[in-house]
Design an enzyme around this catalytic site. Structure first.
Site, mmCIF file in Angstrom:
data_model
loop_
_atom_site.group_PDB
_atom_site.id
_atom_site.type_symbol
_atom_site.label_atom_id
_atom_site.label_comp_id
_atom_site.label_asym_id
_atom_site.label_seq_id
_atom_site.Cartn_x
_atom_site.Cartn_y
_atom_site.Cartn_z
ATOM 1 N N LYS A 152 41.992 53.159 61.752
ATOM 2 C CA LYS A 152 41.865 54.197 62.787
ATOM 3 C C LYS A 152 42.904 53.946 63.877
ATOM 4 O O LYS A 152 42.571 53.597 65.011
ATOM 5 C CB LYS A 152 40.446 54.198 63.350
ATOM 6 C CG LYS A 152 39.398 54.560 62.291
ATOM 7 C CD LYS A 152 37.987 54.574 62.847
ATOM 8 C CE LYS A 152 37.001 54.965 61.738
ATOM 9 N NZ LYS A 152 35.594 54.907 62.196
ATOM 10 N N ARG A 162 61.351 54.410 80.853
ATOM 11 C CA ARG A 162 60.078 55.050 80.512
ATOM 12 C C ARG A 162 59.650 54.707 79.082
ATOM 13 O O ARG A 162 58.489 54.410 78.807
ATOM 14 C CB ARG A 162 60.200 56.567 80.729
ATOM 15 C CG ARG A 162 59.041 57.445 80.366
ATOM 16 C CD ARG A 162 57.654 57.025 80.835
ATOM 17 N NE ARG A 162 57.542 56.483 82.149
ATOM 18 C CZ ARG A 162 56.687 55.507 82.472
ATOM 19 N NH1 ARG A 162 55.870 54.983 81.565
ATOM 20 N NH2 ARG A 162 56.641 55.041 83.694
ATOM 21 N N LYS A 176 33.867 53.020 49.073
ATOM 22 C CA LYS A 176 32.874 53.670 49.910
ATOM 23 C C LYS A 176 31.939 54.552 49.075
ATOM 24 O O LYS A 176 32.131 54.711 47.866
ATOM 25 C CB LYS A 176 33.579 54.521 50.976
ATOM 26 C CG LYS A 176 34.513 53.707 51.870
ATOM 27 C CD LYS A 176 34.965 54.528 53.066
ATOM 28 C CE LYS A 176 35.906 53.675 53.937
ATOM 29 N NZ LYS A 176 36.275 54.361 55.184
ATOM 30 N N ASP A 208 27.833 48.471 56.916
ATOM 31 C CA ASP A 208 28.159 49.618 57.752
ATOM 32 C C ASP A 208 27.000 50.018 58.649
ATOM 33 O O ASP A 208 25.878 50.276 58.179
ATOM 34 C CB ASP A 208 28.570 50.800 56.853
ATOM 35 C CG ASP A 208 29.240 51.900 57.646
ATOM 36 O OD1 ASP A 208 29.981 51.580 58.592
ATOM 37 O OD2 ASP A 208 29.014 53.087 57.332
ATOM 38 N N GLU A 256 31.637 48.694 50.612
ATOM 39 C CA GLU A 256 30.869 49.066 51.811
ATOM 40 C C GLU A 256 29.416 49.316 51.424
ATOM 41 O O GLU A 256 29.141 50.062 50.481
ATOM 42 C CB GLU A 256 31.504 50.326 52.414
ATOM 43 C CG GLU A 256 30.789 50.849 53.643
ATOM 44 C CD GLU A 256 31.462 52.099 54.204
ATOM 45 O OE1 GLU A 256 32.706 52.124 54.316
ATOM 46 O OE2 GLU A 256 30.740 53.069 54.489
#
Lengths: 287, 287, 287, 287, 287, 287
Positions: free
Chosen positions: C143, C108, C175, C226, C205
């Site tokens: 992410k 598994r 940012k 962005d 950014e």
């Protein structure tokens, strides 16, 4: 893995593996050796020679071998000058053979261990040589580089030195602050003897001959003579008259150590051999 | 815990706590500080002054504070000369207050961190001073003491230096062995550019002006000039004509660094500031 | 253990072993696989085939092999479709042979790794295919699923994508909040250049073409655009005129990626390929 | 830290701290958040709102709060929609307040936890809604993302689902391979009952009604019906006649789950809710 | 490593290695076995016999073998009386062969495991023997020695006993305090059934026959009869009439266990077999 | 946290936290205390009394307090009979107050520590009482329960005993095998003295009066008399005539210890006080 000369027992791999693993991970980070992984073919083998670029005393081959082995268990390191050897400039220390990727990936970590620990062994050996012919032994202290105590203590042994306490738990060293808080030397020694078993050595630090006399009168068997010059140390040796083991500490340099050794003290302790030893310059050359 | 001067960002406690915890456990062993535990009353408080016994640049207070705090969360360390300060002999660096037991138990570990890291900062600062007025920046290398890279890199920043790669994973450095295995510099650079994203810097190491020219022709933006003397470095700077960032490496000492800085290179890297810096002598005196 | 195609360098076992060990322990708990231990004879051997139950791109065999090996070092996993391969439904991915107990106990965990990482590789590969023929490269983000970043970044490479930053420490991404706190873009970039060495890429950014122009005027070499649509991205590419590397981010889907790739941007970043990729259905069938 | 609705008991911080710490270190690497550390003033505070950018069921606030707290113990996260809440697009989930540096440094890790776990909770909740009004409960499996089982199992509870085994040690699940190796179902069950205590549930997996009948005849109390369609499940429910607890497994989707729930089975298990749930889109907006 | 008799499945090495490693490090400290390292030649081999100095039931050979192997992977331990065997005074339990240093260094740790775990197995076996011929099974509790639960539970199985819960997470045991806080037994059981899946056993502790009746009326399937004497237990068995599984707990000794077993209860639980079992005297004699 | 009587210094929380954390995790498993979490309201507080159910000597409150605190930092444990106290049956040992959930969740772990360590302290105290009025001190050995050495050594001190070596690294104990391998006692002692520093005690084990004489002639200062009866011990004390510290070992029981203590030996070592001490029965009663 046991590359040291017979008289210098190296620490078990079980004890040093966490240090070597930590050092490798510190260098590999998250992505690993991206230069090597992208440029060196996977199946390629290589041989390399670990050599001294300056004269010195070798220590740390056991950690170097483990560095390579943790990256690839098939890498073989054959020592030519095992830990504890004193080598000339240019001397071959060891040969390494195996996957070219593994050799390049572990190279810096392996060299960082050998360079640092050989530096400690070399600095120790220099003091030991200076004290040659006297009964004085060179010992290290707890002034070690954080995280490396076990290996530095081993490097001191490789250099011909002896080890003092490994930590605050395996022997007692009574200093000024302890004596003051306990209400006097006698009170301190009495309390310690009343609470400690027979396997713990009690050493007392003294700054003056008066304190030395007080300690001797209490039957203290091991005494640290702090920051005394050769002249005063000689008087301490006389006063002691063979009763306690005497350790001289403070201001030990290559220049001062001979005179201090000749006073007749039993041990001379140096923090510099662990905290301020410059690296020994060692290099890995691919063949 | 943020004792550094504004321009030197210290690593997060989350990152250095394992190192400090490890150093304390290395000293406490299994039984802890038996001398202190048996002689110092449990509720007694104390104050102590951390002072420089020689001039230098401070680094490591963040680790010292954590050393005390891990033994007793109520101990307070107030910095007077925060990390990054340059201090004179005798200067007060910090004051510590709290349980006398905790102060004595953590003292050696705290001093080992501050002494070692201030040594690195001081050695760095000496090179930075020498290069003063030129555009050359002093950078460290991966020749660090195993287990202490994050803190040593921080100490370099405290001394006014800059950091090179933190490991083999966060930037590329192409050396001889890589080029040979890849079949030439062009092949190596092409392969790297084909596999790596836009957030990774590629640096190429060259030994000769011919190699430098080849790297420049390939548009390599960062080049390490290995073991060139000041004269050759000057010619490299001319040849480069502002195209790539140039880093001089090899044979950097307090004596040579000024001449090298004056050649016009952008960076000068030194392994000695991390692997061979002697401790800065700092002491903790109880009041 | 090196099962990946040559162009996708897998992370060292030293780095992924803690993840695999952790996943096994998470499944074994305290008592281990009680069903298997009580029903499967100790000396019995077995062979099994790892196969794809749907088409996709394989990743994670290195973790699967380690899963079996940590339970029993004698289990052998022979890859047929190594990491980075694209396979049809029903294709044989690998064969596993060894103790039946070990195969059942680790099954598994091994499948969880291969299913998850092949899912990431497959989702990446789908975007890469869509962008085929343009110069745009697909990159991942931060992410990622907590605890699996190193392996997910590798799975992205297996799918033909490239890696962005591995964390907040190996490159700079400026940012809005950073710019505001620093007092403007110019101040931010100036401060970063004054503090960072030459091995760190600085990316900024921007949300508008005005911000893009300001960044280009400051000589910023890497710019994240962005949440711009294809039309605006095309204008950004024109404005840039080849100066900076441009990365498009936000709203990237299988439907939109082609149009964005055709705008001429260099990189297209997607969080979904790591945080929202469905498992690839793989099964282990005993023979 | 206990942000979940009363009916969903969250795991103790003692259990999830290693996961959160690991995720932070994975992102901080060695140098920490260099962009933030260099651009955001040390003493600056900030407030931010965690909001849902799409409708869904919340899970993971306990891990998000711990992410911020491990970077700075003074950061406060106030939940508005605690774990287990179902929220509309745009809904405020929580407010966070504290050091601006800490908020920016921990932001991505906190969002990765909430986005992933809310994705699992949302996928679970969708199945639970579909099965509404029947007695069927939705349960997860061991097909979890490596390293996150404890938190994914919690997210399933947040979504209204129930937990199956946490690992191979806390209950028995007898499959084909086990039965074959044991020499038949009867032998397998007899052996298990002879070796296991009274606190372990034994479940047997069956593929056919004949196998189901055999298991019922042996008095097995919990039976997994593998890959049966609704029609066959209905016949299994009839055959069972209330004796054993029945679990349907295999091919469970949003489209099929209602029909399966209406067959009268007690449990419906889904691997997709843990291994293939897309992230819930959540964002942190600074005020 | 699988030295146990077929009917006692030992925990995986993956699970017990941390315990054995920890025990070795606890003994080796920082410097390792200094007596052995300084006196025993490095290449010398030795053989030794592990023998019982009193009659008993063996357990822990798997941990002993791992102790030697972690010090030196080439040491071989050949079991003669595998875990689960009952031996006479003087019986040979195992032979060990390999490096003399490794044998001496690991000896005490290996013996500490075998002595302790065989003590638990022997104490268990004594109760099992007393209950022989009845249907009552002997089970352990959570009253285990901190850090050793997995191994003690295994030792109980070696002694012929069965395991109760491994922790507070793998089954439910409802006690007085829980019932009071929940507002009554019915409320407690209803709430548990509404929140827990089908793989968790719910056991309820009762002190009186009235409580037993209430639990039976609620359909509780597993009931702990706390501190009842044989007479009352017999009445409980009558009242139960075969409905629930009954466990007797409290006051179990070698003297009382037979009478309790004869009451017809299904399980008899004892904390003493784990928390108060004296060591079995085993020795390692070098040949 | 310092609950011990002044004369028994407890180990630092830094050293015992990993043991307590490990014991809690061993009990909480993956899902935590599911009974408590589902039945006890989150905000409910409780008070409980820790009491002795039989007379004995208390030890382990420091670990119990840490058990509760690691689950909830707000739980307060107030000791009434601190570690080192001797209590009557029924005596109140401590009061605990805080979250009802935390109290129930940590209860078993806390009791397992106090019960086990108080058992060790009680067994030690019994020997100490028997030897009362003689100069003989009771000491423990390395025959400890794996993983608990630091705490068991502390429990021995709580019982009025003294500690022998903490491991094989902090003192030397020369046994038969060492002497044989070294080529005789003289060779062994000479080699040890030539390699070890002044902070390590060397003890030699002897079986006969001839060996004792040989050791005394070599000036050995600490001698273990192995398995000698009272009569022979008395002759050893005579022969020694105050030169070496003498330790009697082997066959020490409550019945024999008085006679042995009266022979005039300095130390009497017992393995049983650590490896075979039955738990002290302590209970936690909610008020």
């Amino acid at each position: 893995m046991n590359f040291a000369l017979p008289h210098t027992s190296p620490p078990s791999d079980l004890l040093i593996e966490p240090m070597v693993r930590g050092a490798l991970i510190e260098d590999l980070g998250r992505a690993g050796d991206i230069t090597t992984d992208l440029l060196i073919p996977d199946g390629q083998n290589a041989r390399a020679r670990l050599a001294a670029r300056q004269p010195g005393t070798v220590s740390g081959l056991i950690a170097a071998a483990l560095s390579f082995r943790l990256i690839d268990p098939d890498v073989r390191l054959v020592p030519h000058a095992p830990d504890g050897s004193t080598v000339a400039k240019g001397a071959l220390i060891a040969e390494v053979e195996g996957s070219a990727r593994a050799l390049l990936t572990a190279e810096r970590t392996a060299l960082n261990f050998v360079g640092h620990l050989s530096g400690v062994a070399t600095a120790t050996h220099a003091l030991v040589e200076q004290a040659g012919g006297t009964k004085a032994r060179i010992v290290c202290t707890r002034k070690t580089t954080p995280g490396l105590r076990v290996l530095q203590k081993y490097a001191v042994r490789c250099g011909g030195g002896f080890n003092h306490r490994f930590g605050v738990d395996d022997a007692v060293l009574v200093k000024d602050n302890h004596i003051a808080a306990a209400g006097g030397l006698k009170e301190a020694v009495t309390r310690l003897r009343g609470r400690l078993g027979h396997m713990v050595v009690i050493e007392v630090e003294v700054d003056t001959l008066e304190q030395l006399k007080a300690a001797l009168d209490l039957g203290v068997g091991t005494i640290l003579l702090d920051n005394m010059n050769a002249d005063m140390l000689r008087r301490a040796v006389d006063l002691n008259n063979g009763r306690a083991i005497l350790e001289a500490s403070g201001g030990i340099t290559l220049e001062t150590v001979r005179a201090i050794a000749e006073t007749g003290v039993d041990y001379i302790s140096s923090g510099a051999i662990t905290h301020s030893a410059p690296n020994l310059d060692v290099g890995l050359d691919f063949i």
